[in-house]
Write an enzyme that holds these catalytic residues in place. Structure first.
Site, PDB file in Angstrom:
ATOM      1  N   ASP A   1       0.785  -1.118  -0.160  1.00  0.00           N
ATOM      2  CA  ASP A   1       0.092   0.087  -0.133  1.00  0.00           C
ATOM      3  C   ASP A   1       0.756   1.401  -0.051  1.00  0.00           C
ATOM      4  OD1 ASP A   1      -2.552   1.480   0.067  1.00  0.00           O
ATOM      5  OD2 ASP A   1      -2.587   1.471   2.277  1.00  0.00           O
TER       6      ASP A   1
ATOM      7  N   ASN B   1     -11.068  -2.924  -5.029  1.00  0.00           N
ATOM      8  CA  ASN B   1     -10.300  -1.819  -5.728  1.00  0.00           C
ATOM      9  C   ASN B   1     -11.102  -1.541  -7.098  1.00  0.00           C
ATOM     10  OD1 ASN B   1      -7.001  -3.097  -4.299  1.00  0.00           O
ATOM     11  ND2 ASN B   1      -8.315  -1.210  -3.872  1.00  0.00           N
TER      12      ASN B   1
HETATM   13  C1  IPE Z   1      -5.608  -2.645   0.158  1.00  0.00           C
HETATM   14  O1  IPE Z   1      -5.138  -1.509   0.197  1.00  0.00           O
HETATM   15  C2  IPE Z   1      -5.452  -3.434  -1.137  1.00  0.00           C
HETATM   16  C3  IPE Z   1      -4.079  -3.421  -1.758  1.00  0.00           C
HETATM   17  C4  IPE Z   1      -3.112  -3.183  -1.289  1.00  0.00           C
HETATM   18  C5  IPE Z   1      -4.055  -4.151  -3.195  1.00  0.00           C
HETATM   19  P1  IPE Z   1      -6.219  -0.189  -0.178  1.00  0.00           P
HETATM   20  O2  IPE Z   1      -5.535   1.059  -0.439  1.00  0.00           O
HETATM   21  O3  IPE Z   1      -7.262  -0.585  -1.313  1.00  0.00           O
HETATM   22  O4  IPE Z   1      -7.104  -0.109   1.334  1.00  0.00           O
HETATM   23  P2  IPE Z   1      -7.939   0.668   1.916  1.00  0.00           P
HETATM   24  O5  IPE Z   1      -8.690   1.355   1.019  1.00  0.00           O
HETATM   25  O6  IPE Z   1      -6.820   1.816   2.278  1.00  0.00           O
HETATM   26  O7  IPE Z   1      -8.599   0.076   3.028  1.00  0.00           O
HETATM   27  C1  IPE Z   2      -1.801   0.132  -3.271  1.00  0.00           C
HETATM   28  O1  IPE Z   2      -1.720   1.709  -3.338  1.00  0.00           O
HETATM   29  C2  IPE Z   2      -2.276  -0.646  -4.439  1.00  0.00           C
HETATM   30  C3  IPE Z   2      -3.545  -0.922  -4.682  1.00  0.00           C
HETATM   31  C4  IPE Z   2      -4.445  -0.649  -3.780  1.00  0.00           C
HETATM   32  C5  IPE Z   2      -3.643  -1.521  -5.894  1.00  0.00           C
HETATM   33  P1  IPE Z   2      -2.562   2.628  -3.370  1.00  0.00           P
HETATM   34  O2  IPE Z   2      -2.986   2.803  -4.610  1.00  0.00           O
HETATM   35  O3  IPE Z   2      -3.875   2.113  -2.477  1.00  0.00           O
HETATM   36  O4  IPE Z   2      -2.033   3.801  -2.453  1.00  0.00           O
HETATM   37  P2  IPE Z   2      -2.702   4.881  -1.652  1.00  0.00           P
HETATM   38  O5  IPE Z   2      -3.215   4.325  -0.369  1.00  0.00           O
HETATM   39  O6  IPE Z   2      -3.832   5.586  -2.401  1.00  0.00           O
HETATM   40  O7  IPE Z   2      -1.504   5.697  -1.248  1.00  0.00           O
HETATM   41 MG    MG Z   3      -3.976   2.476  -0.377  1.00  0.00          MG
END
Ligand code: IPE
Ligand code: IPE
Ligand code: MG
Length: 239
Positions: free
Chosen positions: A19, A67
């Protein structure tokens, strides 16, 4: 690795919620997909490092069942990175000898990527030194529901008997069937939640949350997470 822990074995199974890609890109004034591309590079680096350390299973959260709420452009970008990585895996398979497994519901994944997932899984099934599990369109609750459905179908077909159901037997119906539960789950980016990751498997995992964004995550961050894991007192409900 720090001196104090050099003699300690790493966990057999490490799981990572990759993340922070979006925030990493935002900080640099770049599009979100640049963050995901940087995150994919970090994944390659960390997967190699895990192998050097002797970690047997690495499970990474790449795309959750939630997602899909993101923009089409971002989703396509993530899927494209996944495709690129799997092509690489297929090309270098004999050299790397890594077993690839994909956890998640692939029925919603476009045929081209789905085929690559299936091909990588089938062709690498014989390698058993190191296993990388990709969680793609993965949700812990969705995984349990799919497992319940598969188990019920087996009961209806007379292959299972409800009175003989145990946790161990049920676990075999999960995407992670045959894989031991992760001892350590790492979440970079500062968020302190599971976000539907490994719901069944995480009941006794040690969680390490870190304030680094995934694209900046380095081997020394992994060392620090493992060192923290070794400082934990795992009781499993006992004394
Ligand atoms: C969890 O991260 C999913 C992945 C890293 C693939 P998210 O960014 O989707 O989670 P939330 O929305 O912060 O809970
Ligand atoms: C994790 O990074 C990757 C996925 C969830 C696919 P994010 O895209 O959630 O990164 P933040 O949380 O917005 O920084
Ligand atoms: Mg995220």
């Amino acid at each position: 690795m720090s001196e104090e822990n050099v003699s300690l074995l790493p966990p057999k199974h490490i799981a990572i919620i990759m993340d922070g890609n979006g925030r990493w890109a935002e900080k640099r004034g770049l599009p979100k997909n640049a963050g995901h591309a940087a995150g994919a590079e970090t994944f390659r680096k960390i997967a190699n490092y895990c192998r050097t350390l002797g970690v047997k299973y690495l499970t990474v959260y790449a795309f959750s069942t939630e997602n899909w709420k993101r923009s089409q452009d971002e989703i396509s970008g993530i899927m494209l990175l996944m495709e690129r990585y799997l092509r690489e895996v297929l090309r270098d398979m004999d050299k790397n000898r890594v077993r690839i497994c994909v956890f998640g519901d692939l029925t919603r994944i476009k045929p081209k990527l789905r085929k690559l997932c299936e091909e990588a899984q089938e062709k690498s099934a014989g390698y058993d030194d190191v296993q990388v599990n990709f969680c793609l369109n993965y949700g812990g609750r969705d995984e349990i529901i799919r497992a319940v459905k598969a188990y019920c179908a087996a009961v209806q077909a007379g292959r299972e008997d409800v009175s003989e159901l145990t946790e161990e037997k049920f676990a075999n119906y999960l995407d992670s069937g045959g894989v031991p539960d992760p001892e350590l789950i790492i979440r970079p980016s500062g968020e302190m939640r599971l976000s539907n990751f490994l719901t069944w498997q995480s009941v006794y995992s040690e969680f390490v949350y870190m304030d680094v964004l995934w694209p900046d995550f380095s081997p020394s961050d992994l060392d620090a997470a493992i060192a923290e894991y070794h400082r934990r007192n795992r009781r499993f409900g006992g004394r």
